[in-house]
Write an enzyme that holds these catalytic residues in place. Sequence first.
Site, PDB file in Angstrom:
ATOM      1  N   GLY A  18       1.520 -11.418  -0.485  1.00 14.07           N
ATOM      2  CA  GLY A  18       0.927 -11.495  -1.820  1.00 14.07           C
ATOM      3  C   GLY A  18       1.989 -11.299  -2.888  1.00 14.07           C
ATOM      4  O   GLY A  18       3.142 -10.952  -2.582  1.00 14.07           O
ATOM      5  N   SER A  20       4.190  -9.863  -6.063  1.00 18.87           N
ATOM      6  CA  SER A  20       4.727  -8.552  -6.403  1.00 18.87           C
ATOM      7  C   SER A  20       3.693  -7.810  -7.249  1.00 18.87           C
ATOM      8  O   SER A  20       3.136  -8.381  -8.192  1.00 18.87           O
ATOM      9  CB  SER A  20       6.024  -8.732  -7.196  1.00 18.87           C
ATOM     10  OG  SER A  20       6.511  -7.484  -7.605  1.00 18.87           O
ATOM     11  N   GLY A  21       3.416  -6.591  -6.893  1.00 19.49           N
ATOM     12  CA  GLY A  21       2.446  -5.805  -7.653  1.00 19.49           C
ATOM     13  C   GLY A  21       0.999  -6.045  -7.253  1.00 19.49           C
ATOM     14  O   GLY A  21       0.090  -5.439  -7.817  1.00 19.49           O
ATOM     15  N   ALA A  22       0.789  -6.905  -6.266  1.00 19.34           N
ATOM     16  CA  ALA A  22      -0.600  -7.181  -5.849  1.00 19.34           C
ATOM     17  C   ALA A  22      -1.218  -5.970  -5.156  1.00 19.34           C
ATOM     18  O   ALA A  22      -2.444  -5.792  -5.174  1.00 19.34           O
ATOM     19  CB  ALA A  22      -0.652  -8.398  -4.926  1.00 19.34           C
ATOM     20  N   GLY A  23      -0.379  -5.154  -4.525  1.00 21.46           N
ATOM     21  CA  GLY A  23      -0.894  -3.944  -3.876  1.00 21.46           C
ATOM     22  C   GLY A  23      -0.551  -3.829  -2.397  1.00 21.46           C
ATOM     23  O   GLY A  23      -1.107  -2.993  -1.694  1.00 21.46           O
ATOM     24  N   LYS A  24       0.392  -4.639  -1.935  1.00 21.42           N
ATOM     25  CA  LYS A  24       0.742  -4.643  -0.508  1.00 21.42           C
ATOM     26  C   LYS A  24       1.201  -3.258  -0.051  1.00 21.42           C
ATOM     27  O   LYS A  24       0.684  -2.715   0.932  1.00 21.42           O
ATOM     28  CB  LYS A  24       1.859  -5.676  -0.228  1.00 21.42           C
ATOM     29  CG  LYS A  24       1.491  -7.094  -0.596  1.00 21.42           C
ATOM     30  CD  LYS A  24       2.616  -8.067  -0.307  1.00 21.42           C
ATOM     31  CE  LYS A  24       3.870  -7.860  -1.133  1.00 21.42           C
ATOM     32  NZ  LYS A  24       3.700  -8.046  -2.593  1.00 21.42           N
ATOM     33  N   THR A  25       2.175  -2.702  -0.752  1.00 28.36           N
ATOM     34  CA  THR A  25       2.736  -1.417  -0.333  1.00 28.36           C
ATOM     35  C   THR A  25       1.704  -0.302  -0.461  1.00 28.36           C
ATOM     36  O   THR A  25       1.598   0.564   0.421  1.00 28.36           O
ATOM     37  CB  THR A  25       3.988  -1.090  -1.186  1.00 28.36           C
ATOM     38  OG1 THR A  25       4.884  -2.210  -1.089  1.00 28.36           O
ATOM     39  CG2 THR A  25       4.686   0.161  -0.694  1.00 28.36           C
ATOM     40  N   SER A  92       6.526 -12.875   1.016  1.00 25.06           N
ATOM     41  CA  SER A  92       6.467 -14.012   1.949  1.00 25.06           C
ATOM     42  C   SER A  92       5.716 -15.198   1.336  1.00 25.06           C
ATOM     43  O   SER A  92       4.618 -15.552   1.788  1.00 25.06           O
ATOM     44  CB  SER A  92       5.871 -13.612   3.309  1.00 25.06           C
ATOM     45  OG  SER A  92       4.811 -12.700   3.218  1.00 25.06           O
TER      46      SER A  92
HETATM   47  P1  ADP Z   1       3.316  -4.765  -3.945  1.00 24.88           P
HETATM   48  O1  ADP Z   1       3.745  -3.953  -2.761  1.00 24.88           O
HETATM   49  O2  ADP Z   1       2.325  -5.832  -3.599  1.00 24.88           O
HETATM   50  O3  ADP Z   1       4.452  -5.268  -4.777  1.00 24.88           O
HETATM   51  P2  ADP Z   1       2.526  -2.236  -5.019  1.00 24.88           P
HETATM   52  O4  ADP Z   1       1.658  -1.655  -3.955  1.00 24.88           O
HETATM   53  O5  ADP Z   1       3.947  -1.764  -5.100  1.00 24.88           O
HETATM   54  O6  ADP Z   1       2.474  -3.827  -4.896  1.00 24.88           O
HETATM   55  O7  ADP Z   1       1.866  -2.018  -6.448  1.00 24.88           O
HETATM   56  C1  ADP Z   1       0.522  -2.284  -6.695  1.00 24.88           C
HETATM   57  C2  ADP Z   1       0.059  -1.484  -7.902  1.00 24.88           C
HETATM   58  O8  ADP Z   1      -1.291  -1.814  -8.189  1.00 24.88           O
HETATM   59  C3  ADP Z   1       0.140   0.015  -7.672  1.00 24.88           C
HETATM   60  O9  ADP Z   1       0.585   0.627  -8.848  1.00 24.88           O
HETATM   61  C4  ADP Z   1      -1.340   0.371  -7.408  1.00 24.88           C
HETATM   62  O10 ADP Z   1      -1.626   1.697  -7.748  1.00 24.88           O
HETATM   63  C5  ADP Z   1      -2.065  -0.627  -8.278  1.00 24.88           C
HETATM   64  N1  ADP Z   1      -3.434  -0.920  -7.852  1.00 24.88           N
HETATM   65  C6  ADP Z   1      -4.525  -0.909  -8.655  1.00 24.88           C
HETATM   66  N2  ADP Z   1      -5.637  -1.204  -7.994  1.00 24.88           N
HETATM   67  C7  ADP Z   1      -5.265  -1.426  -6.705  1.00 24.88           C
HETATM   68  C8  ADP Z   1      -5.982  -1.768  -5.541  1.00 24.88           C
HETATM   69  N3  ADP Z   1      -7.314  -1.939  -5.543  1.00 24.88           N
HETATM   70  N4  ADP Z   1      -5.273  -1.934  -4.391  1.00 24.88           N
HETATM   71  C9  ADP Z   1      -3.938  -1.757  -4.384  1.00 24.88           C
HETATM   72  N5  ADP Z   1      -3.197  -1.431  -5.456  1.00 24.88           N
HETATM   73  C10 ADP Z   1      -3.853  -1.243  -6.621  1.00 24.88           C
END
Ligand code: ADP
Length: 191
Positions: A18, A20-25, A92
Site C-alpha cells: 500500500g 506510504s502512510g496507508a498504515g502497513k507498519t 511494493s
Molecule cells: P506505512 O507503513 O503504510 O507507511 P504507517 O503505519 O507508518 O504507514 O503510518 C500510518 C499512519 O496512519 C499512522 O500514523 C497511523 O497511526 C495512522 N492511522 C490512522 N488510522 C489508521 C488505521 N485505521 N490503520 C492504520 N493506521 C492508521
Amino acid sequence: MDNVNGRYGRGFTLWFTGLSGAGKTTIADIVERELREKFGKIEVLDGDIVRTNLSKGLTFSREDRDTNILRIGFVANLLTRNGVGVIVSAISPFKAARDQVRREIGDDFIEVFVDAPVEVCAERDVKGLYKKAYSGEIEQFTGVSDPYEAPAAAELHIHTDEEDKEDSARRVVAKLEELGYLSRVEEYNRA
Ligand code: ADP
C-alpha cells in the site's frame, strides 16, 4: 501435522502492500504482537529498514524497486519454508514483482492490501514525505509522481480510512486462522 487445512505449524508470508502512510507498519506491529503469542516464530521485514541494509544503495527507479521487492521475497521465501511466520511491510507498488514473489512462495503467500486514498495518506503525512513529494523536493514518490498498482485479488483488503486499526489487525489474524495456520485440529473440533 494434522489440521483442518494441513497448515498448522507451516510458515507463511503476510505481505502488506500500500501507499506510504496507508498504515502497513501500524497494522503489522499489532499483528506481530498477537502472533508472537499465537504462533511463535515471527520475523518482520520492513521496507524502510531493508533499504538500510539488504537493499542499501538502491534507488526508487522501477528497476531498483523491483530488485528490492524480489530480495525481500527471496528472504521471506527462505524463512517461510522453514516454518517462520514472516510479516512484510513494503509499498511494493508493482504488481508483476508482487506476483513473482507470490509464485515463488506459493500458497503460503497472503497479500494484504492496506488501502487509503492518497489524500488521506498525504493528510497524515507521518514522515513529512508527501509535503516534499508535492513540492517536487522528492521525485518518483508513489501515489504522487510514481504509480501504485493496486492488487486485484489480495487475500485481504483493508480500508484504513474507514476501519479502526485494531479491527484491521484482528481481520488479518482471523484470516490466518481461517487458513489454518494457527489452530490445531483438536482445538478446531472443540470450538
Ligand atoms: P506505512 O507503513 O503504510 O507507511 P504507517 O503505519 O507508518 O504507514 O503510518 C500510518 C499512519 O496512519 C499512522 O500514523 C497511523 O497511526 C495512522 N492511522 C490512522 N488510522 C489508521 C488505521 N485505521 N490503520 C492504520 N493506521 C492508521
